[in-house]
Scaffold this motif. Structure first.
Motif, PDB file in Angstrom:
ATOM      1  N   ALA A 179       6.013  16.308 -10.681  1.00 49.17           N
ATOM      2  CA  ALA A 179       4.643  15.808 -10.525  1.00 49.17           C
ATOM      3  C   ALA A 179       3.793  16.820  -9.765  1.00 49.17           C
ATOM      4  O   ALA A 179       2.614  17.019 -10.079  1.00 49.17           O
TER       5      ALA A 179
ATOM      6  N   ARG B 298       4.267   7.189   1.488  1.00 47.60           N
ATOM      7  CA  ARG B 298       4.211   6.764   0.095  1.00 47.60           C
ATOM      8  C   ARG B 298       5.628   6.700  -0.486  1.00 47.60           C
ATOM      9  O   ARG B 298       6.492   7.501  -0.126  1.00 47.60           O
TER      10      ARG B 298
ATOM     11  N   VAL C 257       7.890   5.956  -4.295  1.00 53.81           N
ATOM     12  CA  VAL C 257       7.862   5.798  -5.745  1.00 53.81           C
ATOM     13  C   VAL C 257       9.300   5.714  -6.250  1.00 53.81           C
ATOM     14  O   VAL C 257      10.208   6.345  -5.692  1.00 53.81           O
TER      15      VAL C 257
ATOM     16  N   GLU D 250       0.810  -1.219   0.000  1.00 56.77           N
ATOM     17  CA  GLU D 250       0.000   0.000   0.000  1.00 56.77           C
ATOM     18  C   GLU D 250       0.842   1.267   0.000  1.00 56.77           C
ATOM     19  O   GLU D 250       0.348   2.330  -0.323  1.00 56.77           O
TER      20      GLU D 250
ATOM     21  N   ASN E  19      -1.415  11.835  -5.833  1.00 62.33           N
ATOM     22  CA  ASN E  19      -2.853  11.900  -6.065  1.00 62.33           C
ATOM     23  C   ASN E  19      -3.628  11.948  -4.749  1.00 62.33           C
ATOM     24  O   ASN E  19      -3.443  11.115  -3.867  1.00 62.33           O
TER      25      ASN E  19
ATOM     26  N   GLU F 166       3.171  10.848 -10.144  1.00 62.06           N
ATOM     27  CA  GLU F 166       1.841  11.453 -10.255  1.00 62.06           C
ATOM     28  C   GLU F 166       0.843  10.714  -9.374  1.00 62.06           C
ATOM     29  O   GLU F 166       0.039  11.327  -8.659  1.00 62.06           O
ATOM     30  N   GLU F 167       0.888   9.388  -9.399  1.00 58.03           N
ATOM     31  CA  GLU F 167      -0.011   8.592  -8.566  1.00 58.03           C
ATOM     32  C   GLU F 167       0.302   8.778  -7.086  1.00 58.03           C
ATOM     33  O   GLU F 167      -0.608   8.797  -6.244  1.00 58.03           O
ATOM     34  N   ALA F 168       1.583   8.926  -6.765  1.00 57.03           N
ATOM     35  CA  ALA F 168       1.982   9.080  -5.366  1.00 57.03           C
ATOM     36  C   ALA F 168       1.465  10.383  -4.761  1.00 57.03           C
ATOM     37  O   ALA F 168       1.281  10.469  -3.541  1.00 57.03           O
TER      38      ALA F 168
ATOM     39  N   THR G 165       0.283  19.125 -11.131  1.00 51.97           N
ATOM     40  CA  THR G 165      -1.044  19.183 -10.509  1.00 51.97           C
ATOM     41  C   THR G 165      -1.682  20.557 -10.645  1.00 51.97           C
ATOM     42  O   THR G 165      -2.901  20.701 -10.512  1.00 51.97           O
TER      43      THR G 165
ATOM     44  N   TYR H 239       3.901   3.190  -4.979  1.00 52.51           N
ATOM     45  CA  TYR H 239       3.074   3.699  -6.079  1.00 52.51           C
ATOM     46  C   TYR H 239       3.829   3.558  -7.398  1.00 52.51           C
ATOM     47  O   TYR H 239       5.066   3.556  -7.422  1.00 52.51           O
ATOM     48  N   ALA H 240       3.068   3.457  -8.476  1.00 58.64           N
ATOM     49  CA  ALA H 240       3.662   3.185  -9.785  1.00 58.64           C
ATOM     50  C   ALA H 240       4.341   4.400 -10.397  1.00 58.64           C
ATOM     51  O   ALA H 240       5.228   4.262 -11.237  1.00 58.64           O
ATOM     52  N   SER H 241       3.921   5.617 -10.019  1.00 59.51           N
ATOM     53  CA  SER H 241       4.493   6.829 -10.605  1.00 59.51           C
ATOM     54  C   SER H 241       4.423   7.961  -9.589  1.00 59.51           C
ATOM     55  O   SER H 241       3.664   7.901  -8.619  1.00 59.51           O
TER      56      SER H 241
END
Length: 235
Positions: free
Chosen positions: A40, A214, A216, A3, A14, A10-12, A44, A6-8
């Motif tokens: 990233a 998080r 990445v 959990e 979000n 940007e996702e981290a 946003t 994160y894959a990127s």
């Protein structure tokens, strides 16, 4: 994937960024700078940011890009040289600057992460740094009260993370990153590699995973700010 991973970048980010946040960004110059996360954050479109960082990157790289797009309204820094973008914005009244000496800034971050509201230091007494701040005498010397920093978001860079968020930094790239990781209410770490939990030697961990929410993998190559070569010796 756990959990925390994160894959990127940007996702981290979000769901955890908003206008008018107080953000910490690690790095000393370009060394240890979370470049993927900074870009990233720029993407946003958030604005009105107050950013704590030793400096604001260099022209065209790092936090300097967020200054170009008018997303940073205030910098809390100890050094602002070598950045014409910042200089131009400051002189034009487009960005506010709060100077904080390096040692003081480090302790403000650490104190905030440790739940310490403030501390007294001799650094800055008698200068503009101390203007408007409470003073106190201890054993005949004057000290100035500095407040701890508790950031809404901390962006840091490390060499290695395990899936639980434990971080290991590489040499001087550690710089302000451990204190910033402590300071963040939410901390996102950009790393070179991610290993399974239990892989890292506990004695070699610099930042405990309890401070990191998080993770990445970095998408930006490490940069070299200045290259100095010794002249080749000839016989």
């Amino acid at each position: 994937m756990t959990e925390k991973v994160y894959a990127s970048a940007e996702e981290a980010l979000n769901g955890i960024v908003r206008d008018d946040m107080l953000v910490c960004a690690g790095g000393f110059g370009l060394c240890g700078m979370p470049e993927s996360l900074i870009y990233a954050l720029q993407a946003t479109g958030v604005k009105g940011l107050s950013v704590v960082s030793n400096n604001a990157g260099i022209d065209g790289i790092g936090l300097s890009r967020l200054i170009e797009t008018r997303q940073i309204s205030k910098m809390i820094s100890s050094y602002v040289g070598n950045n014409k973008t910042f200089e131009k914005a400051y002189l034009a009244g487009e960005i506010e600057l709060e100077f904080s000496p390096q040692g003081t800034m480090s302790e403000r971050l650490r104190a905030g992460g440790a739940g310490i509201a403030g501390f007294y230091t001799r650094t800055g007494v008698g200068t503009v740094i101390a203007e408007g701040k409470p003073l106190m005498e201890f054993e005949g010397d004057t000290f100035v009260l500095e407040r701890g920093i508790r950031a809404d978001l901390a962006l840091v860079r490390a060499e290695t993370a395990d899936t639980e968020g434990n971080l290991v930094y590489r040499k001087t790239a550690r710089n302000f990153n451990p204190m910033m990781a402590m300071s963040g209410r939410v901390t996102v770490a950009e790393v070179e590699r991610i290993v399974p939990a239990g892989t890292l030697d506990p004695d070699h961990i610099h930042t405990s995973g309890i401070f990191v929410q998080r993770i990445v993998k970095s998408s930006q190559a490490k940069r070299i700010e200045f290259t100095t070569n010794r002249e080749r010796e000839t016989a």
